[in-house]
Enzyme design. Structure first.
Site, PDB file in Angstrom:
ATOM      1  N   LYS A   1     -14.381  37.966  14.479  1.00 34.61           N
ATOM      2  CA  LYS A   1     -15.372  38.997  14.775  1.00 34.61           C
ATOM      3  C   LYS A   1     -15.007  39.743  16.058  1.00 34.61           C
ATOM      4  O   LYS A   1     -15.023  40.978  16.107  1.00 34.61           O
ATOM      5  CB  LYS A   1     -16.763  38.373  14.897  1.00 34.61           C
ATOM      6  CG  LYS A   1     -17.888  39.376  15.077  1.00 34.61           C
ATOM      7  CD  LYS A   1     -19.244  38.675  15.165  1.00 34.61           C
ATOM      8  CE  LYS A   1     -19.591  37.966  13.879  1.00 34.61           C
ATOM      9  NZ  LYS A   1     -20.921  37.305  13.918  1.00 34.61           N
TER      10      LYS A   1
ATOM     11  N   ARG B 137     -23.543  36.149  19.606  1.00 37.31           N
ATOM     12  CA  ARG B 137     -23.125  35.750  18.255  1.00 37.31           C
ATOM     13  C   ARG B 137     -21.861  34.895  18.300  1.00 37.31           C
ATOM     14  O   ARG B 137     -20.992  35.099  19.153  1.00 37.31           O
ATOM     15  CB  ARG B 137     -22.838  36.975  17.386  1.00 37.31           C
ATOM     16  CG  ARG B 137     -23.993  37.942  17.197  1.00 37.31           C
ATOM     17  CD  ARG B 137     -23.503  39.175  16.428  1.00 37.31           C
ATOM     18  NE  ARG B 137     -24.505  40.212  16.302  1.00 37.31           N
ATOM     19  CZ  ARG B 137     -25.261  40.405  15.233  1.00 37.31           C
ATOM     20  NH1 ARG B 137     -25.124  39.603  14.183  1.00 37.31           N
ATOM     21  NH2 ARG B 137     -26.136  41.384  15.188  1.00 37.31           N
TER      22      ARG B 137
ATOM     23  N   GLY C 191     -22.353  32.153   8.211  1.00 31.60           N
ATOM     24  CA  GLY C 191     -23.610  31.402   8.220  1.00 31.60           C
ATOM     25  C   GLY C 191     -23.516  30.003   8.775  1.00 31.60           C
ATOM     26  O   GLY C 191     -24.526  29.300   8.850  1.00 31.60           O
TER      27      GLY C 191
ATOM     28  N   MET D 254     -22.497  29.002  11.886  1.00 31.13           N
ATOM     29  CA  MET D 254     -22.832  28.843  13.306  1.00 31.13           C
ATOM     30  C   MET D 254     -23.974  29.779  13.676  1.00 31.13           C
ATOM     31  O   MET D 254     -24.492  30.494  12.828  1.00 31.13           O
ATOM     32  CB  MET D 254     -21.583  29.063  14.156  1.00 31.13           C
ATOM     33  CG  MET D 254     -20.584  27.929  13.999  1.00 31.13           C
ATOM     34  SD  MET D 254     -19.038  28.252  14.853  1.00 31.13           S
ATOM     35  CE  MET D 254     -18.371  29.609  13.915  1.00 31.13           C
TER      36      MET D 254
ATOM     37  N   ARG E 174     -15.023  42.526   8.429  1.00 32.24           N
ATOM     38  CA  ARG E 174     -14.146  41.386   8.154  1.00 32.24           C
ATOM     39  C   ARG E 174     -13.666  41.504   6.709  1.00 32.24           C
ATOM     40  O   ARG E 174     -14.262  42.227   5.906  1.00 32.24           O
ATOM     41  CB  ARG E 174     -14.877  40.062   8.362  1.00 32.24           C
ATOM     42  CG  ARG E 174     -16.102  39.878   7.488  1.00 32.24           C
ATOM     43  CD  ARG E 174     -16.892  38.648   7.889  1.00 32.24           C
ATOM     44  NE  ARG E 174     -18.141  38.547   7.148  1.00 32.24           N
ATOM     45  CZ  ARG E 174     -19.165  37.770   7.502  1.00 32.24           C
ATOM     46  NH1 ARG E 174     -19.080  37.031   8.590  1.00 32.24           N
ATOM     47  NH2 ARG E 174     -20.260  37.732   6.791  1.00 32.24           N
TER      48      ARG E 174
ATOM     49  N   HIS F  98      -6.447   7.345 -11.113  1.00 34.24           N
ATOM     50  CA  HIS F  98      -6.008   7.518 -12.494  1.00 34.24           C
ATOM     51  C   HIS F  98      -6.764   8.656 -13.172  1.00 34.24           C
ATOM     52  O   HIS F  98      -6.176   9.538 -13.810  1.00 34.24           O
ATOM     53  CB  HIS F  98      -6.207   6.207 -13.274  1.00 34.24           C
ATOM     54  CG  HIS F  98      -5.880   6.324 -14.733  1.00 34.24           C
ATOM     55  ND1 HIS F  98      -6.840   6.634 -15.672  1.00 34.24           N
ATOM     56  CD2 HIS F  98      -4.724   6.197 -15.401  1.00 34.24           C
ATOM     57  CE1 HIS F  98      -6.272   6.690 -16.868  1.00 34.24           C
ATOM     58  NE2 HIS F  98      -4.985   6.421 -16.720  1.00 34.24           N
TER      59      HIS F  98
ATOM     60  N   SER G  33      14.746  13.053  -8.247  1.00 35.54           N
ATOM     61  CA  SER G  33      13.372  13.534  -8.396  1.00 35.54           C
ATOM     62  C   SER G  33      12.500  12.673  -7.485  1.00 35.54           C
ATOM     63  O   SER G  33      12.392  11.463  -7.685  1.00 35.54           O
ATOM     64  CB  SER G  33      12.920  13.406  -9.852  1.00 35.54           C
ATOM     65  OG  SER G  33      11.584  13.812  -9.993  1.00 35.54           O
TER      66      SER G  33
ATOM     67  N   ASN H  26       4.095  10.317  -4.954  1.00 32.28           N
ATOM     68  CA  ASN H  26       2.907   9.448  -4.965  1.00 32.28           C
ATOM     69  C   ASN H  26       3.282   8.032  -4.518  1.00 32.28           C
ATOM     70  O   ASN H  26       2.709   7.471  -3.591  1.00 32.28           O
ATOM     71  CB  ASN H  26       2.291   9.404  -6.364  1.00 32.28           C
ATOM     72  CG  ASN H  26       1.729  10.740  -6.787  1.00 32.28           C
ATOM     73  OD1 ASN H  26       1.529  11.624  -5.970  1.00 32.28           O
ATOM     74  ND2 ASN H  26       1.486  10.900  -8.070  1.00 32.28           N
TER      75      ASN H  26
ATOM     76  N   CYS I 181       8.208  15.634  -8.073  1.00 27.17           N
ATOM     77  CA  CYS I 181       7.445  15.598  -9.323  1.00 27.17           C
ATOM     78  C   CYS I 181       6.138  14.819  -9.180  1.00 27.17           C
ATOM     79  O   CYS I 181       5.487  14.519 -10.172  1.00 27.17           O
ATOM     80  CB  CYS I 181       8.280  15.015 -10.447  1.00 27.17           C
ATOM     81  SG  CYS I 181       8.700  13.291 -10.227  1.00 27.17           S
TER      82      CYS I 181
ATOM     83  N   TYR J 185      13.397  22.458  -7.022  1.00 24.22           N
ATOM     84  CA  TYR J 185      12.234  22.685  -7.879  1.00 24.22           C
ATOM     85  C   TYR J 185      11.058  21.826  -7.435  1.00 24.22           C
ATOM     86  O   TYR J 185      11.202  20.860  -6.682  1.00 24.22           O
ATOM     87  CB  TYR J 185      12.566  22.378  -9.345  1.00 24.22           C
ATOM     88  CG  TYR J 185      12.789  20.901  -9.635  1.00 24.22           C
ATOM     89  CD1 TYR J 185      11.736  20.079 -10.025  1.00 24.22           C
ATOM     90  CD2 TYR J 185      14.051  20.323  -9.510  1.00 24.22           C
ATOM     91  CE1 TYR J 185      11.930  18.733 -10.281  1.00 24.22           C
ATOM     92  CE2 TYR J 185      14.264  18.982  -9.768  1.00 24.22           C
ATOM     93  CZ  TYR J 185      13.192  18.180 -10.152  1.00 24.22           C
ATOM     94  OH  TYR J 185      13.389  16.850 -10.396  1.00 24.22           O
TER      95      TYR J 185
END
Length: 899
Positions: free
Chosen positions: A23, A93, A102, A104, A337, A453, A785, A789, A853, A873
């Site tokens: 702002k 402000r 909205g 603050m 904005r 899962h 690859s 996870n 992957c 990739y």
């Protein structure tokens, strides 16, 4: 040395957003280009950070600098702050770096007290207006500064209007406002045990402190967490001379967008009110009027507003959200904005701005918001729908779904086959629930995290999923879901919103997804920019076709264990695992071979001309086995049947005895076998390549099926590009041994067709030791690859499902970790292992193909890392492909910008 905590609007510019907030930077920029902005100044974000570092105390010298800057505002307005005859009023402000609408606090009309309000009344010859402004200040101050519930003030206002038989605020007299102000002061004294401050300097100081404090209020914290805004940013504070839209009928206030934020159409869109202040538009106490009506009401103001809107859009090269006030027929711009917009509007605005010559295609791609892609690709809830939200969980897979609640996978499948739309509700899902997930419109669980899962499978299928909704009490035996006093029974309608995590009672109207021309154009531009290829995680031809439709350049991960979990195959897989002899296993494998051959042939057809990377069986064998407790119950039932004291049917929740197959010796054998295969830590046990080495016939069957499918494809005239991925390699000898088996099998089956099939053999790097010894492993690998996870799980020493359910959320909340490492790739730890493995691997094989992957392949920040690391990739679920294409292009643009 004392820092400069304050910048006047005329001293700043748009490039100082980090210091002035969005702002403040925009107010400075508009002042700089000569737009009608009321004078003011900005307290920097540095001051906010210092405030919190100094135990919520304003930094030394701040208010002295504020008062110096305030003198310039007084001079510009020819008014005095606290001057009883000619008072200057200011707004205070918030203004964060990232837009947080909205979240603050704001306080208007600072500078009014019992004396200055009389001066304002005389100056404007409008006592009703003056006392209306004063009551607004007292009300805001009581709520924002002293923390008194706003409804207490509203209740007093309502009582006043009722007592004088008036409905509209604008009809209330000055005398009545004075009565209400005194009631407000009494409320503040009673609740806050302090008088409303009459010293205007005290008002200003307390207002600044309150805006700083609002950075840390609960709603702001939640908003920052959802939108990944750093807590360390802090907020700026903008202090600006007040202009008044509530002085009469030639005054007003409103909000206008330079384009329709719902459709993207290039029309002025917004609302206004005459004789009102800004909060009246937001509060809904009066019904705003369409902005088009302003042309009839104030034609010259409308002309100026239209010109200003066009000018601001051209200046910022984006659709703008503009707040304005009209005082005595003069237009003032209070804020501009980038406007919030719908997903479809965002795509249209981006493409239109390129067509209009405002943006280059690369800039339009850079601006695409990933969350918008999620909205476009999945059904969403209509924004005007009336919702009864029961609870909020983790938004695990985007989109919305309505259906009948069912509590087990078999019922989900049965009801879906009968044409009924269902939502599968479970405490948590297991691999054996896959057919229920497949049949359901969406999945809801009370346990599990974003990579549980249920979440992973649902994302892979493009199905909405809400996980980890812990306030839900799910009783699968009774078939009920309860929250407080509300009980949802099997067959009752529920809706889930996987984009927000909401669980909603009943059926809700949904908006179907569509692939628009604008989205296709943006994707085309992105494809011209990006260097990372985008592949798909797909386990069946249907997913592969969908992935190709979304622009996938091949299959980066086919998880063959998902093929084994199909209901008609599971008994064969179980008989293979439970066999006590090699002959027994080979008999079961001979039945699976033609099934796998057809599986792979279908993938090759769907991906004709593109690579298909097939990961050999990976999970622990016990995941395919019958439940031990169920086997024990069946044995108990057999015992009762043999004793003549039981019947052949069981009570609810107990397996039914099949007298044809459930014999005591067979059940006892099964129980022994299941116990023997039990592992204390199965994720680190007998799985992946270890399984293929100890039971080579399993991997040999899969590899034979791959190459038989290759021959089928070649005979059909397809261009087949198979890649065989060996999972969980931790030592070079594991890959060496299994590569020899693959090459031998390929030569035996392909024979003279070998020249037509340049197959690859590679490994999934998911064990830290594999990354560290990548130079050795690369000698036998054509590609790496990275299974991020498991690599994350083993690097951190976290059990993924346990960590997300037990402590990861707390770790992120308490800033132990910046992100959940299973959602955003950990650059410092896991990232270093990937960097090391790529460098060491390519030192041995310069042409080594590398990619990710895991679930990170569909995460924007993680894709950015993959580009920086020089990977070839990323591979992700089909419904994340569009995001990955855009994110890969954005990563390239960001990297080029850094250079």
């Amino acid at each position: 040395m004392e820092l400069d905590w304050v910048k006047r609007f005329e001293e700043g510019h748009a490039g100082e957003k980090h210091l002035l907030g969005g702002k403040g930077a925009n107010l400075a920029e508009m002042t700089r280009v000569g737009l009608p902005v009321p004078p003011g100044f900005t307290i920097t974000t540095q001051a906010c950070r210092a405030y919190f570092e100094e135990d919520s105390r304003l930094p030394k010298g701040l208010m002295d600098q504020v008062n110096d800057a305030l003198k310039d505002v007084e001079a510009a307005q020819d008014k005095g702050f606290g001057d009883a005859a000619n008072p200057l009023l200011v707004s205070v402000r918030s203004g964060s770096v990232n837009s947080m609408p909205g979240m603050m606090d704001t306080i208007l009309n600072v500078g009014l007290n019992d004396l200055t309000v009389e001066g304002l009344a005389r100056l404007t010859n409008n006592p009703r207006f003056a006392y209306d402004c004063y009551r607004r200040l007292v009300q805001m101050f009581g709520n924002v500064v002293f923390g008194i519930d706003g409804m207490q003030f509203e209740r007093l206002l309502h009582d006043l209007k009722r007592s004088i038989a008036i409905e509209r605020d604008s009809e209330i007299s000055a005398e009545s406002w004075q009565t209400l102000i005194e009631q407000y002061k009494v409320l503040i004294k009673r609740q806050a045990r302090i008088e409303f401050p009459q010293k205007v300097q005290d008002q200003l100081t307390m207002a600044v402190e309150s805006v700083f404090r609002s950075w840390d209020n609960p709603r702001a914290k939640v908003y920052r967490k959802v939108h990944q805004i750093p807590d360390i940013q802090g907020t700026a504070v903008n202090i600006q001379a007040m202009v008044f839209g509530n002085r009469g009928e030639d005054c007003g206030t409103g909000v206008v967008f330079t384009r329709d934020p719902s459709t993207g159409e290039k029309v002025l869109y917004g609302e206004f009110l005459t004789n009102a202040q800004g909060e009246d538009v937001v509060a809904g106490s009066r019904t705003p009027r369409a902005i088009k009506e302003l042309e009839d009401e104030m034609p010259e103001v409308f002309r100026q507003l239209t010109e200003t809107a066009e000018r601001l859009e051209m200046h910022y090269k984006d659709m703008q959200d503009i707040e304005f006030t009209v005082e005595l027929g003069k237009l003032y711009i209070l804020q501009t904005r980038g406007g919030k917009r719908s997903a479809q509007a965002a795509m249209k605005i981006g493409v239109d701005l390129v067509a209009e010559g405002v943006l280059a295609p690369a800039e339009a791609v850079r601006r695409v918001d990933a969350s918008h892609l999620d909205q476009l690709l999945h059904p969403t809830i209509h924004s005007d729908a009336d919702l009864h939200v029961l609870a909020v969980g983790l938004p695990a897979s985007p989109g919305a779904a309505s259906g009948l609640a069912v509590f087990d996978a078999d019922t989900a499948e049965e009801w879906a086959q009968a044409g009924r739309r269902v939502v599968l509700v479970r405490a948590e899902t297991t691999p054996e629930d896959i057919h229920g997930v497949l049949a359901a419109e969406g999945v809801l669980t009370s346990r599990g995290g974003m990579t549980s899962h249920a979440a992973v499978v649902a994302r892979g299928m493009g199905k909405p999923c809400v996980c980890g909704c812990e306030v839900l009490r799910i009783d699968t035996e009774l078939g009920t879901l309860s929250v407080g006093d509300i009980v949802v029974r099997q067959g009752d309608s529920v809706t889930i919103d996987g984009s927000t995590g909401r669980v909603i009672l009943g059926t809700v109207p949904l908006r179907e997804a569509e692939m628009t021309a604008e989205l296709r154009q943006l994707l085309s531009w992105a494809d011209e920019i990006r260097t990372l290829k985008v592949l798909a995680n797909a386990d069946n031809p249907e997913d592969a076709r969908k992935a190709r439709e979304f622009g996938a350049e091949g299959i980066g991960l086919c998880r063959t264990e998902h093929m084994f979990l199909l209901p008609e195959r599971l008994p064969i897989v179980q008989s293979m695992i439970l066999a006590d002899t090699l002959e027994g296993r080979m008999e079961a494998l001979s039945k699976l071979l033609p099934m796998q051959r057809n599986d792979f042939a279908g993938l090759f057809r769907a991906m004709d001309g593109l690579p298909v990377s097939i990961r050999l069986l990976d999970p622990p064998l016990h995941e395919f086995l019958p439940n031990l407790e169920e086997l024990k119950q069946r044995l108990e039932q057999v015992g009762r049947a043999e004793g003549g004291s039981g019947s052949s049917s069981a009570s609810a929740g107990v397996a039914v005895v099949d007298t044809q197959t459930d014999t005591r010796p067979e059940l006892e054998r099964l129980i022994r076998k299941v116990k023997s295969l039990h592992e204390v830590n199965p994720m680190l046990g007998q799985r992946g390549c270890r399984l293929g080495i100890l039971y080579p016939e399993i991997y040999e069957m899969q590899v034979e099926a791959v190459f038989l499918a290759v021959k089928d494809g070649l005979q059909e005239g397809l261009q087949v590009i198979p890649e065989i991925m060996i999972p969980l390699v931790g030592h070079v000898n594991e890959l060496k041994l299994l590569r020899e088996m693959v090459d031998h099998t390929a030569a035996r089956i392909l024979n003279e067709d070998t020249a037509q099939c340049a197959y690859k053999v590679g490994t999934m790097i998911e064990v830290p030791r594999a990354a560290l010894t990548a130079g050795q492993i690369a000698e036998y690998a054509d590609f790496f690859s990275f299974g991020t996870n498991d690599l994350t799980q083993m690097t951190y020493g976290y059990s993924r499902d346990d960590a997300e359910g037990k402590f990861l959320t707390a770790y992120v909340d308490r800033k132990v970790l910046e992100h959940n490492p299973f959602q955003v790739l950990d650059r410092d730890g896991v990232g270093q292992l990937i960097d090391w493995a790529v460098v060491k691997g390519r030192a041995v094989k310069p042409a080594l193909k590398t990619g990710v992957c895991g679930e990170h392949g569909g995460d924007r920040q993680s894709i950015g890392f993959c580009h920086e690391a020089g990977l070839d990739y990323v591979s992700c679920s089909p419904f994340r492909i569009l995001l990955a294409r855009i994110a890969a292009a954005q990563a390239k643009l960001e990297a080029d910008e850094k250079v």
